[in-house]
Scaffold this active site. Sequence first.
Site, PDB file in Angstrom:
ATOM      1  N   ASP A   1      56.232 -16.391  -2.068  1.00  0.00           N
ATOM      2  CA  ASP A   1      55.610 -17.631  -2.495  1.00  0.00           C
ATOM      3  C   ASP A   1      55.249 -18.395  -1.230  1.00  0.00           C
ATOM      4  OD1 ASP A   1      54.812 -19.113  -4.831  1.00  0.00           O
ATOM      5  OD2 ASP A   1      56.158 -20.680  -4.131  1.00  0.00           O
TER       6      ASP A   1
ATOM      7  N   ASN B   1      49.992  -9.649  -8.363  1.00  0.00           N
ATOM      8  CA  ASN B   1      48.781  -8.905  -8.701  1.00  0.00           C
ATOM      9  C   ASN B   1      47.760  -8.990  -7.585  1.00  0.00           C
ATOM     10  OD1 ASN B   1      49.324  -7.816 -11.288  1.00  0.00           O
ATOM     11  ND2 ASN B   1      49.229  -9.898 -12.129  1.00  0.00           N
ATOM     12  N   ASN B   2      48.188  -9.541  -6.457  1.00  0.00           N
ATOM     13  CA  ASN B   2      47.280  -9.777  -5.348  1.00  0.00           C
ATOM     14  C   ASN B   2      47.194  -8.532  -4.453  1.00  0.00           C
ATOM     15  OD1 ASN B   2      46.358 -10.570  -2.765  1.00  0.00           O
ATOM     16  ND2 ASN B   2      46.869 -12.706  -3.226  1.00  0.00           N
TER      17      ASN B   2
HETATM   18  P1  IMP Z   1      50.776 -18.032  -3.632  1.00  0.00           P
HETATM   19  O1  IMP Z   1      51.863 -17.814  -2.655  1.00  0.00           O
HETATM   20  O2  IMP Z   1      49.957 -16.809  -3.864  1.00  0.00           O
HETATM   21  O3  IMP Z   1      51.265 -18.691  -4.895  1.00  0.00           O
HETATM   22  O4  IMP Z   1      49.739 -19.046  -2.953  1.00  0.00           O
HETATM   23  C1  IMP Z   1      49.964 -20.405  -2.849  1.00  0.00           C
HETATM   24  C2  IMP Z   1      48.762 -21.199  -2.371  1.00  0.00           C
HETATM   25  O5  IMP Z   1      49.054 -21.679  -1.074  1.00  0.00           O
HETATM   26  C3  IMP Z   1      47.438 -20.461  -2.248  1.00  0.00           C
HETATM   27  O6  IMP Z   1      46.721 -20.481  -3.447  1.00  0.00           O
HETATM   28  C4  IMP Z   1      46.740 -21.289  -1.174  1.00  0.00           C
HETATM   29  O7  IMP Z   1      46.169 -22.436  -1.754  1.00  0.00           O
HETATM   30  C5  IMP Z   1      47.888 -21.710  -0.288  1.00  0.00           C
HETATM   31  N1  IMP Z   1      48.047 -20.737   0.806  1.00  0.00           N
HETATM   32  C6  IMP Z   1      49.050 -19.835   0.960  1.00  0.00           C
HETATM   33  N2  IMP Z   1      48.860 -19.104   2.076  1.00  0.00           N
HETATM   34  C7  IMP Z   1      47.703 -19.557   2.609  1.00  0.00           C
HETATM   35  C8  IMP Z   1      46.953 -19.162   3.772  1.00  0.00           C
HETATM   36  O8  IMP Z   1      47.301 -18.234   4.524  1.00  0.00           O
HETATM   37  N3  IMP Z   1      45.819 -19.857   3.993  1.00  0.00           N
HETATM   38  C9  IMP Z   1      45.381 -20.863   3.197  1.00  0.00           C
HETATM   39  N4  IMP Z   1      46.016 -21.244   2.097  1.00  0.00           N
HETATM   40  C10 IMP Z   1      47.182 -20.602   1.807  1.00  0.00           C
END
Ligand code: IMP
Length: 200
Positions: free
Chosen positions: A69, A8-9
């Site tokens: 992920d 949803n991002n």
């Molecule tokens: P997801 O992949 O959307 O589940 O994100 C996982 C989590 O990893 C995020 O909420 C951040 O806390 C961290 N994260 C992932 N990519 C980045 C980045 O590019 N910068 C900083 N934190 C990140």
Amino acid sequence: MKLVLASNNKHKLSEFREMLERTDIAILSQSEAGLELEVEENGTTFEQNAFLKAEAACKALGIPAMADDSGLVTEALNGEPGVYSARYGGEGLNDEGRYRLLLRNMENTGNRNAMFVSAIVCVFPNGDVLQARGECRGVILRAPRGENGFGYDPVFYIPELGRSMAELTMEEKNAISHRGAALVKFRKIFEEYLKEEHPC
Ligand code: IMP
């Protein structure tokens, strides 16, 4: 070909669309595809979690689905926060709370080595699976620097650039980031896959 992104991002959606520009693949968002998904991310690797999300979306819609992920991996904390990056410290914390917790947990360690990881997985209705991983190496600072980005960016320092991730512009970050690297690799794999004959 229509493909759904199991996320949803909006930021991720535009990155994925940009990546597949000039191909005949249209990426639908979850809402465009009428998809409501609550997937428990209980995998132990980034690839497993991306697969769980993509597989659920593919099964629900009957069209190819992609998911990613990502997270931060540190050497000193045996890989933590890793797949728990988004929920490190529990539900009550925001981005700043999470990186401050990380700084506290690493207070007494000299090994500051860390990397951001991004795994992208695409699942097809015929069971085919494509995946790509991108990494970005750096070190964890002792105090935050910079205002840009999100998540752990203010405490992630890239020695080659002499700046934290949060001190980079979006363009600069995309050029070196884990997600950027994974997207470039994924596009190549995807293009190769499309050249072959597939019953999907
Ligand atoms: P997801 O992949 O959307 O589940 O994100 C996982 C989590 O990893 C995020 O909420 C951040 O806390 C961290 N994260 C992932 N990519 C980045 C980045 O590019 N910068 C900083 N934190 C990140």
